[in-house]
Every structure is written in C-alpha cells, then in structure tokens.
Design an enzyme around this catalytic site. Structure first.
Site, short mmCIF file in Angstrom:
data_model
loop_
_atom_site.label_atom_id
_atom_site.label_comp_id
_atom_site.label_asym_id
_atom_site.label_seq_id
_atom_site.Cartn_x
_atom_site.Cartn_y
_atom_site.Cartn_z
N HIS A 150 12.32 42.88 -15.82
CA HIS A 150 12.88 41.64 -16.37
C HIS A 150 13.04 41.75 -17.88
O HIS A 150 12.19 42.32 -18.57
CB HIS A 150 11.95 40.46 -16.09
CG HIS A 150 12.02 39.94 -14.70
ND1 HIS A 150 11.50 40.61 -13.61
CD2 HIS A 150 12.54 38.77 -14.21
CE1 HIS A 150 11.70 39.90 -12.52
NE2 HIS A 150 12.33 38.79 -12.85
N ASN A 181 6.87 49.25 -17.43
CA ASN A 181 7.02 47.86 -17.01
C ASN A 181 5.66 47.21 -16.73
O ASN A 181 5.42 46.06 -17.09
CB ASN A 181 7.90 47.80 -15.76
CG ASN A 181 8.19 46.39 -15.31
OD1 ASN A 181 8.34 45.48 -16.12
ND2 ASN A 181 8.25 46.19 -14.01
#
Length: 309
Positions: A150, A181
């Site tokens: 994201h 991430n």
C-alpha cells in the site's frame, strides 16, 4: 340603475373571491414558511436565524454515508508529472500509466481519524474504476514474489468502511519486497500514525521513485518494481516537515538514518509537494530541514522490526 347595481354586486363578489384566494395563498405560504424553518431560532435581535450548520471544512469521520467531503489538501495537491489526477473520497493520487501505479498518493491524516474504532480490513484488492486506461490487476502480483504494498496504508484508512475499501484499489498498490513491506515500511507507517496523533494532523504524500532504475516488471501489465520509495510528512501547525527515502529491500538500520529534507525528495522526483499550502518563505524553511529531534522515534518498534517482523 338595475344594470349598475348588478355590475357593482359582481364587483364586490369578485373582490370577495380574490380576498378568499389571497387568504388561502397567505395561509399556504405561512405553512410552508413554518415547515422550512421549523428549526429556526429567534435570537436576541428578534430576527429569524437559520439553524443549518456552516459548511464543514474537514472530514467528518463519524459516518460512512455518501455526503461530499472537503479536504484542505485537495486544494493544495502535489504537482503531477502525468496529469492523471484521480480523486477518491479519502485520498488523491497521480497515476503513471507507464509504470501501472501512482507516482504519489496524498491525504490528510488526523488524530480524530486515528481515534475512531478500526473497521475490519477488507483485503478487496481490485482495479481502480476511475483509471481510464485501467489500473494494474491483482493477478499481476500472483506468483511474482512481491507484496501488494500500500502507498496509502490500510491502517491510515481504517476509520470507516469506505476509506478502507478505497485503500485496496490497485492504483494505490506497488510491488514491494516482503521484508521491506513487513519491515521498515511498516515501522514508518505506524510511526506516521503515532506522529499524526501527537501533532493533531499531518499532510502525507507517498510514492515510488519511478525516475530511478527499476528492478524489473511483474504481470501481464508490466507493473514496474520500484527500487526506492519515499514518504513526505508535513506538520503545518507545528511548522516542521520530514521525508524518508528507502530502498525496496530488507533494512536493519534505525529508521531515522533514512530521514532527508523534503527538498531532497523534490529534487529526485521533480515533484513540488506543497506548492500553494503556505507562505513561500515558510515552505523554503520547512522543506530544507529534517530535524529528527522533532519526530519521536520508537526503539520498541525498531526492536520489533529486527526481532519479530
């Protein structure tokens, strides 16, 4: 004379009819006035004052309906090199079709939004319907070895279902190394929420450095794998800002070592992040500094990253 009296009688009858109609119209108008002003109050001056609230200038996080929201940031977006700006309800992005991802995602993160109970994570990864050329697809990431990372984190959009759902548009997703991430990027996202809570609100702009050499592509849509990412943070009320540039790989060093002035990210990306948000002298001052002493880092999160995440 008989004729004259008859005409006079007709005239009186017509006047009476007009009066009755006028009285009826007056009555209807009075009823309508009361209906549309049933919440009106009479202040000390004796004049009727509308009880309708003034136009809200910030997000109302207390509901999840379809009413229009006004974000202060929407009037002062970063510059777009692609010209393809997509405005969702809770964040805005500039899409880069060549790389099948956003060059930046921008939004305001507030203490009020963080205080709201978190809704359930949706995990509904899907194409962005507002991208005219179609965004990347979830299938591009399958078997690639890269996470669907994201840019605007689901954690920042957890204050209601609509915001959470919007965060899973593929235009908000970028291929990230799993250890990146789930490691230092996660630490930075959590610290950003901590800082927004502490300072009251932050303007956030996040994206990949797409002008740098990429690490390859994934999927049928040739989604670029960025070699680096940035996050730009502005505390306008506190007149301070900071940015981070991170390689798309595992990191073991403390996060503060990757702090840079906002000017450095602007130099590398060619994007002006806050072109009209503040006085130019204040902008120059804030964007040229990166004082980590103003931004409390967490040793606990650093230890969690290196020992458990």
């Amino acid at each position: 004379m008989t004729k004259l009296r008859r005409n006079h009688a007709q005239s009186n009858s017509g006047g009476s009819s007009i009066w009755r109609k006028g009285g009826l119209f007056t009555l209807i108008a009075a009823i309508l006035f009361l209906l549309f002003n049933r919440n009106a109050e009479l202040p000390d001056g004796g004049e009727v004052e509308s009880s309708r609230p003034a136009q809200v200038e910030e997000i109302n996080f207390d509901d999840d309906d379809g009413r229009e929201r006004k974000f202060k940031l929407y009037d002062y977006l970063p510059t777009s090199k692609t010209g393809e700006i997509i405005q969702h309800k809770y964040y805005t992005l500039s899409y880069d079709e060549r790389h099948e991802q956003a060059e930046w995602v921008a939004y305001e993160l507030t203490k009020k939004s963080i205080q709201r109970p978190n809704v359930k994570r949706s995990n509904n990864f899907r194409r962005d319907p507002q991208i005219p050329t179609e965004s990347a697809d979830d299938r591009d990431y399958r078997g690639s070895g890269y996470d669907r990372g994201h840019l605007a984190p689901a954690g920042d959009m957890a204050f209601n279902k609509t915001a959470m759902s919007e965060s899973f548009y593929m235009s908000n997703i970028s291929p990230q190394s799993r250890q990146f991430n789930g490691g230092i990027w996660r630490e930075l996202e959590e610290l950003t929420r901590d800082w927004a809570y502490k300072f009251g609100s932050l303007y956030v702009a996040t994206g990949p450095l797409l002008d740098r050499p990429i690490k390859g592509t994934i999927g049928d849509n040739d989604v670029s794998i960025p070699s680096q990412y940035y996050k730009v943070l502005l505390d306008l009320e506190g007149e301070k800002g900071i940015a981070f540039i991170l390689d798309n790989q595992v990191h073991f060093e403390p996060l503060y070592k990757f702090a840079v002035p906002i000017d450095e990210v602007e130099r590398r990306t060619g994007i002006d992040f806050f072109p009209e948000l503040m006085d130019q002298r204040l902008e120059a001052k804030i964007e040229s500094e990166a004082n980590v002493d103003f931004w409390p880092f967490s040793k606990k999160k650093f230890d969690l990253r290196n020992e458990k995440w």
